[in-house]
Scaffold this active site. Structure first.
Site, PDB file in Angstrom:
ATOM      1  N   PRO A 151      39.487  22.719 -39.698  1.00 19.23           N
ATOM      2  CA  PRO A 151      38.026  22.586 -39.655  1.00 19.23           C
ATOM      3  C   PRO A 151      37.545  21.320 -38.936  1.00 19.23           C
ATOM      4  O   PRO A 151      37.918  20.214 -39.303  1.00 19.23           O
ATOM      5  CB  PRO A 151      37.633  22.533 -41.139  1.00 19.23           C
ATOM      6  CG  PRO A 151      38.853  22.116 -41.871  1.00 19.23           C
ATOM      7  CD  PRO A 151      40.033  22.559 -41.063  1.00 19.23           C
TER       8      PRO A 151
ATOM      9  N   LEU B 223      33.365  21.642 -29.651  1.00 14.39           N
ATOM     10  CA  LEU B 223      34.665  21.075 -29.286  1.00 14.39           C
ATOM     11  C   LEU B 223      34.876  21.088 -27.777  1.00 14.39           C
ATOM     12  O   LEU B 223      35.529  20.202 -27.226  1.00 14.39           O
ATOM     13  CB  LEU B 223      35.787  21.845 -29.990  1.00 14.39           C
ATOM     14  CG  LEU B 223      35.772  21.750 -31.522  1.00 14.39           C
ATOM     15  CD1 LEU B 223      36.880  22.601 -32.136  1.00 14.39           C
ATOM     16  CD2 LEU B 223      35.914  20.301 -31.968  1.00 14.39           C
TER      17      LEU B 223
ATOM     18  N   ARG C 168      27.587  29.993 -38.324  1.00 11.61           N
ATOM     19  CA  ARG C 168      27.965  31.404 -38.382  1.00 11.61           C
ATOM     20  C   ARG C 168      29.037  31.691 -39.440  1.00 11.61           C
ATOM     21  O   ARG C 168      29.236  32.823 -39.840  1.00 11.61           O
ATOM     22  CB  ARG C 168      28.488  31.857 -37.021  1.00 11.61           C
ATOM     23  CG  ARG C 168      27.406  31.884 -35.967  1.00 11.61           C
ATOM     24  CD  ARG C 168      27.958  32.252 -34.613  1.00 11.61           C
ATOM     25  NE  ARG C 168      26.882  32.368 -33.639  1.00 11.61           N
ATOM     26  CZ  ARG C 168      26.461  31.350 -32.897  1.00 11.61           C
ATOM     27  NH1 ARG C 168      27.020  30.158 -33.003  1.00 11.61           N
ATOM     28  NH2 ARG C 168      25.466  31.532 -32.040  1.00 11.61           N
TER      29      ARG C 168
ATOM     30  N   TYR D 138      44.638  30.822 -38.335  1.00 12.71           N
ATOM     31  CA  TYR D 138      44.755  32.203 -38.801  1.00 12.71           C
ATOM     32  C   TYR D 138      45.178  33.160 -37.672  1.00 12.71           C
ATOM     33  O   TYR D 138      45.255  34.357 -37.871  1.00 12.71           O
ATOM     34  CB  TYR D 138      43.521  32.679 -39.576  1.00 12.71           C
ATOM     35  CG  TYR D 138      42.177  32.658 -38.858  1.00 12.71           C
ATOM     36  CD1 TYR D 138      41.950  33.405 -37.709  1.00 12.71           C
ATOM     37  CD2 TYR D 138      41.116  31.942 -39.394  1.00 12.71           C
ATOM     38  CE1 TYR D 138      40.704  33.424 -37.086  1.00 12.71           C
ATOM     39  CE2 TYR D 138      39.864  31.941 -38.784  1.00 12.71           C
ATOM     40  CZ  TYR D 138      39.667  32.688 -37.626  1.00 12.71           C
ATOM     41  OH  TYR D 138      38.439  32.700 -37.012  1.00 12.71           O
TER      42      TYR D 138
ATOM     43  N   GLY E 107      29.873  23.498 -22.954  1.00 12.96           N
ATOM     44  CA  GLY E 107      28.558  22.868 -23.123  1.00 12.96           C
ATOM     45  C   GLY E 107      28.285  22.396 -24.533  1.00 12.96           C
ATOM     46  O   GLY E 107      27.367  21.602 -24.763  1.00 12.96           O
TER      47      GLY E 107
END
Ligand code: HXC
Ligand code: NAP
Length: 287
Positions: free
Chosen positions: A193, A21, A202, A150, A18
């Site tokens: 990113p 990405l 966040r 990561y 929703g």
């Protein structure tokens, strides 16, 4: 990137579809002729996105509320998609939870909530759809997991997410071998990113956005464009990538090779700032 109707008649399920990405990948799938189910916890958000995407693409987008942490809800979602469309061809495990924090400030529950959404969410959806495909002998199916760079380097200050994504990467590579005999491919994308409200609010709240400018970490000097990621995702779902199995494709402008662990730079943050940062992150509503 793909030719018109490259995903015609395919049915694709996208968790976390929703927003961010997930929404961008849903849009591209629908544009290429797939019927799409977008699923996450917030029905209102999903319904709004589904309506917008149907208007923008002329395609079919089904919203369905489901918390990927709860296997019974995932099974109901899988059943609902099958009832509506008669088949499922591809699953994108994209739903995630994440926030920055020094690990010693985390409760066990805070660690668990991220592992549950990211790792167990991907496991639950993979099991629900995989079991059905195998039981019905349905082949030429694709699982696409959205991880991060990561996942293999680790990163401080997002340790629950790093642990969970590493698990999803292991899931991807393990099932690529085990389920290949059932005609199920399993691949992953590791994005660098890409600006989204859910991640940025966040991970880089307030002034951190400027102070830890992500674009500066990227050799190509910019952040990713959602369409670039959506093009890669639709390719990896499509039969054009039929011999790609067990791969994790990095799409980060060279970021991790220049300096691994995207949030390691947060060691520059003054310890006294963490109360204010945590308050900002806890205040975030939605994605
Ligand atoms: C410390 C925190 C915290 C914070 C929550 N907790 N936020 N601890 N710092 N900022 C603790 C709570 O106190 C609680 O522990 C536990 O975590 C669960 O919190 P809830 O609020 O009850 O959880 P819930 O409502 O399920 O929400 C999950 C969430 C939330 C992850 C905390 O942020 C969310 O819904 N996120 C979904 C969207 C998202 O995160 N998108 C970003 C993906 S970005 P206690 O012990 O108090 O009970 C991404 C990018 C990767 O993955 C790479 C980027 C480059
Ligand atoms: P986002 O918009 O916050 O997406 C996360 C989605 O997950 C939301 O739609 C959220 O919807 C859903 N979700 C969270 N908890 C859920 C649960 N328990 N059950 C079902 N759905 C849940 O952030 P994003 O940036 O687009 O992230 C998408 C994916 O890309 C994630 O896997 C993330 O780790 C990965 N990624 C992003 C970046 C980046 O730069 N943006 C970089 C690397 C990797 P609800 O709140 O409605 O549940």
């Amino acid at each position: 990137m793909l030719r018109d109707q490259a995903l015609k008649d395919q049915v694709i399920v996208i968790t976390g579809g929703g927003t961010g990405l997930g929404r961008s990948m849903a849009r591209s799938c629908a544009e290429l002729g797939a019927r799409v189910c977008i699923t996450s916890r917030k029905l209102e958000v999903l319904e709004r996105t589904a309506t917008e995407l149907e208007q923008e693409t002329g395609g079919v987008v089904m919203p369905w509320a489901c918390d990927v942490r709860k296997y019974a809800e995932v099974e109901r979602m899988a059943q609902a998609v099958r009832e509506r469309f008669g088949r499922v061809d591809g699953l994108i495990n994209n739903a995630a939870g994440n926030f920055i924090s020094p690990t010693e400030r985390l409760s066990s529950k805070a660690f668990e909530v991220i592992i549950d959404i990211v790792l167990m969410g991907a496991v639950n959806c993979t099991l629900a759809f995989g079991k059905e495909w195998i039981a019905h002998g349905e082949r030429d199916r694709a699982i696409l997991n959205i991880v991060t760079t990561y996942a293999w380097t680790g990163s401080g200050w997002v340790v629950p997410s790093a642990c969970a994504k590493a698990g999803v990467l292991a899931l991807t590579r393990s099932l690529a071998v085990e389920w290949a005999r059932h005609g199920i491919r399993s691949n992953a994308i590791a994005p660098g990113p890409f600006p989204t409200k859910g991640a940025w609010s966040r991970l880089l709240p307030g002034e951190l956005m400027e102070r830890f400018d992500m674009a500066k970490r990227v050799p190509l000097g910019r952040m990713g464009d959602h369409q670039e990621l959506a093009d890669l995702a639709t390719y990896l779902l499509s039969s054009f990538s039929g011999f790609i199995n067990g791969e994790v494709v990095t799409i980060d402008g060279g970021e991790w090779l220049k300096g691994a662990g995207q949030f390691n730079a947060l060691d520059a943050l003054e310890p006294g700032m963490w109360d204010a940062v945590e308050a900002m992150v806890r205040n975030v509503k939605g994605s």
